[in-house]
Design a protein around this motif. Structure first.
Motif, mmCIF file in Angstrom:
data_model
loop_
_atom_site.group_PDB
_atom_site.id
_atom_site.type_symbol
_atom_site.label_atom_id
_atom_site.label_comp_id
_atom_site.label_asym_id
_atom_site.label_seq_id
_atom_site.Cartn_x
_atom_site.Cartn_y
_atom_site.Cartn_z
ATOM 1 N N GLN A 84 0.862 -1.180 0.000
ATOM 2 C CA GLN A 84 0.000 0.000 0.000
ATOM 3 C C GLN A 84 0.892 1.221 0.000
ATOM 4 O O GLN A 84 1.857 1.281 0.755
ATOM 5 N N ALA A 144 14.084 -6.968 -0.594
ATOM 6 C CA ALA A 144 15.204 -7.698 -0.023
ATOM 7 C C ALA A 144 16.375 -6.753 0.249
ATOM 8 O O ALA A 144 17.107 -6.908 1.208
ATOM 9 N N LEU A 173 16.554 -4.044 1.599
ATOM 10 C CA LEU A 173 16.221 -3.117 2.686
ATOM 11 C C LEU A 173 15.341 -1.959 2.254
ATOM 12 O O LEU A 173 15.281 -0.942 2.917
ATOM 13 N N ASN A 174 14.665 -2.127 1.124
ATOM 14 C CA ASN A 174 13.817 -1.036 0.685
ATOM 15 C C ASN A 174 12.435 -1.117 1.321
ATOM 16 O O ASN A 174 11.478 -0.587 0.801
ATOM 17 N N LEU A 175 12.392 -1.800 2.428
ATOM 18 C CA LEU A 175 11.117 -1.944 3.113
ATOM 19 C C LEU A 175 10.696 -0.605 3.716
ATOM 20 O O LEU A 175 11.434 0.014 4.436
ATOM 21 N N THR A 176 9.545 -0.154 3.368
ATOM 22 C CA THR A 176 9.065 1.081 3.969
ATOM 23 C C THR A 176 7.854 0.753 4.810
ATOM 24 O O THR A 176 7.361 -0.362 4.800
ATOM 25 N N LEU A 177 7.369 1.732 5.523
ATOM 26 C CA LEU A 177 6.186 1.521 6.338
ATOM 27 C C LEU A 177 5.008 1.101 5.499
ATOM 28 O O LEU A 177 4.102 0.453 5.968
ATOM 29 N N SER A 178 5.040 1.489 4.230
ATOM 30 C CA SER A 178 3.880 1.181 3.397
ATOM 31 C C SER A 178 4.047 -0.119 2.635
ATOM 32 O O SER A 178 3.346 -0.367 1.685
ATOM 33 N N GLU A 196 13.901 1.965 8.631
ATOM 34 C CA GLU A 196 13.725 0.814 7.738
ATOM 35 C C GLU A 196 14.622 -0.339 8.153
ATOM 36 O O GLU A 196 14.204 -1.492 8.155
ATOM 37 N N SER A 206 -1.173 -0.497 6.860
ATOM 38 C CA SER A 206 0.136 0.071 6.588
ATOM 39 C C SER A 206 0.222 1.535 6.964
ATOM 40 O O SER A 206 1.264 2.129 6.927
#
Lengths: 162, 347
Positions: free
Chosen positions: A16, A43, A45-50, B187, B208
């Motif tokens: 989202q 993978a 580390l581009n994980l964001t809150l969304s 992050e 989210s």
């Protein structure tokens, strides 16, 4: 939920993006996510809150024989369990066990319970003794925060015992 | 149903400036009974009577606890129960009964997804205490109710994601400076948390969206891990997040104190002056007010800020009304409430 790119596979990645008040959603399967480089981004580390990553479900479907298992008590089938992950009664845990273990393996680090077991009613005297020795140890280690919690638990247990 | 003006767990707690609250939830089912989704009306009633008798007998809620049938409360009251995290938003209605302690820190829902759902909420960061509270209540019920259990799968649950310990521990943390100023650090932290079995979501289970810069962290797994490991893991997550956000706040103040002070004071001034304000705007201002109170820029009690955060939700605003007031009207009520709450804190 079905993948919005190929429209075939089960979506395993639910993304989202919220910018201001506008929200867009994307549900994709593992194959499309890999093809479009989405999985690689996450993978790296581009994980964001969304972006939330659901645990990958294996593409391998359980054999038809397992899916046709039926709970003798409530009638829940292996097929239903694979689809919605919901058991109907405690007997499902015996009758559907082979198909259930496959699902549980994907969701949890192990398929064997390592937590606490229910106490037989009236058995709390022994538990109080055990907890008191644990309390003594915590006090020795100067872990006062845990010790306080444990002390309260012992008090509560002693009340039940009476 | 009568609600307290403020739930007692809105009242500060350990590390309250960053950790809003910690919640522990255990699900259990009664041995020999089909789970709620497979029960007919008679059996559902039987579950209510078995569970009800055990709850009353244990005296866990004392004379001041509240019992209600979810089907019989008004739509507004139901929403308030959800906004106060006493009831799951997707809980059904048919024969779902709820017992709530007078201070609203413990609730037991009967016939929701599972026969028994024991939830405890504490102020601030206190995973061990929250779990201990659910455990105490579960033990009281255990003396009369045989739980559905086998040594391999542990405690049986309707959902595969609850099997084993049946324990879900979650903490709501307020991390605005990590979100706005140190996204890369956040992050990295969240990725590490997800990798070691944590799940991240927005406030109150929003998939989210982090409303008011608050995120919720909970454990994903319930089988193959012990309660002790779940609690220890949560404590580690919480400690790391608190340390990182504290540092981010200090860094931001060092970097540009005037800017942070300006945001904090403007937020407070807006809530003290606005005549109509939306939910999202309010939570954004409350976020800066919380930072300001933490860093000593303004002197507003943390408990008041948490109370404002919960009571600015729509059902809380419409408590005195029979139905939800349309949005434009709610925004006016909200502004009135916020002005009243923050009136004494003008500096």
């Amino acid at each position: 939920m079905i993948c919005q790119i190929c429209g075939e596979e089960e979506a395993v990645l639910h993304i989202q993006e919220i910018v201001g008040d506008a929200r867009t959603e994307l549900h994709v399967c593992k194959r499309c996510a890999e093809a479009k480089g989405i999985l690689r981004d996450i993978a790296s580390l581009n994980l964001t809150l969304s972006a939330t990553v659901a645990p990958p479900r294996s593409k391998k479907k359980p054999r038809a024989k397992l899916r046709s298992l039926t709970c003798s008590r409530c009638g829940t089938t292996g097929d239903e369990y694979v689809k919605d992950h919901r058991a109907g009664c405690s007997h499902c845990y015996t009758d559907l066990s082979p198909v259930m273990n496959g699902v549980l393996k994907e969701l949890h680090p192990g398929i064997t319970h390592t937590g606490r077991v229910p106490k037989e009613p009236g058995n709390s005297a022994a538990e109080i003794i055990r907890l008191k020795s644990e309390l003594a140890l915590l006090l020795k280690q100067e872990d006062y925060e845990r010790a306080a919690t444990l002390r309260d638990a012992i008090a509560a247990l002693s009340r039940t015992e009476r | 149903m009568a609600f307290r003006e403020a739930a007692s767990w809105w009242n500060g707690g350990l590390e309250a400036a960053i950790a809003v609250s910690t919640r522990s939830r255990i699900v259990r089912n009664i041995a020999g009974m089909p789970f709620p989704s497979r029960l007919n009306a008679d059996d559902r009633e039987a579950v209510v009577s078995i569970a009800g008798e055990a709850i009353e007998k244990s005296g866990m809620f004392g004379p001041t606890g509240v019992r209600c049938s979810v089907a019989s409360v008004s739509p507004i009251e139901r929403r308030i129960l959800v906004e106060r995290t006493l009831l799951r938003s997707s809980a059904g209605e048919a024969d779902v009964h709820l017992w709530v302690s007078a201070d609203e820190t413990i609730a037991v829902a009967v016939n929701d997804d599972d026969h028994l759902r024991i939830g405890a909420t504490t102020a601030g960061a206190d995973a061990a205490f929250a779990y201990q509270r659910t455990l105490e209540h579960e033990r009281l019920l255990e003396t009369t109710i045989p739980f559905s259990f086998d040594p391999t799968h542990g405690f049986h649950a309707t959902s595969a994601s609850d099997v084993g310990t049946g324990l879900r521990l979650s903490v709501m943390v307020h991390v605005p400076l990590l979100i706005w100023e140190q996204k890369a650090a956040l992050e990295k932290l969240l990725t590490a948390i997800v990798r070691s079995g944590g799940v991240i979501s927005g406030m109150r289970g929003h998939k989210s969206r982090s409303i008011g810069d608050i995120i919720e962290i909970s454990n994903q797994s319930t089988l193959g891990v012990s309660e002790r490991e779940i609690v220890d893991n949560a404590r580690t997550f919480i400690r790391k997040i608190i340390r990182a956000e504290t540092k981010a706040r200090e860094d931001a103040l060092k970097k540009d104190r005037a800017l942070i002070e300006d945001r904090v004071w403007r937020s407070l001034a807006t809530l003290r002056a606005a005549r109509s304000i939306t939910y999202l705007e309010t939570t954004a201002f409350l976020s800066w007010i919380r930072v300001g109170a933490h860093m000593g820029i303004i002197s507003v009690p943390m408990a008041l800020i948490t109370m404002a955060l919960f009571t600015t939700q729509k059902a809380h605003l419409c408590r005195e009304h029979a139905a939800l007031v349309p949005k434009a009207g709610r925004d006016i009520i909200r502004a009135d409430r916020m002005r009243a709450l923050f009136a004494p804190y003008g500096g």
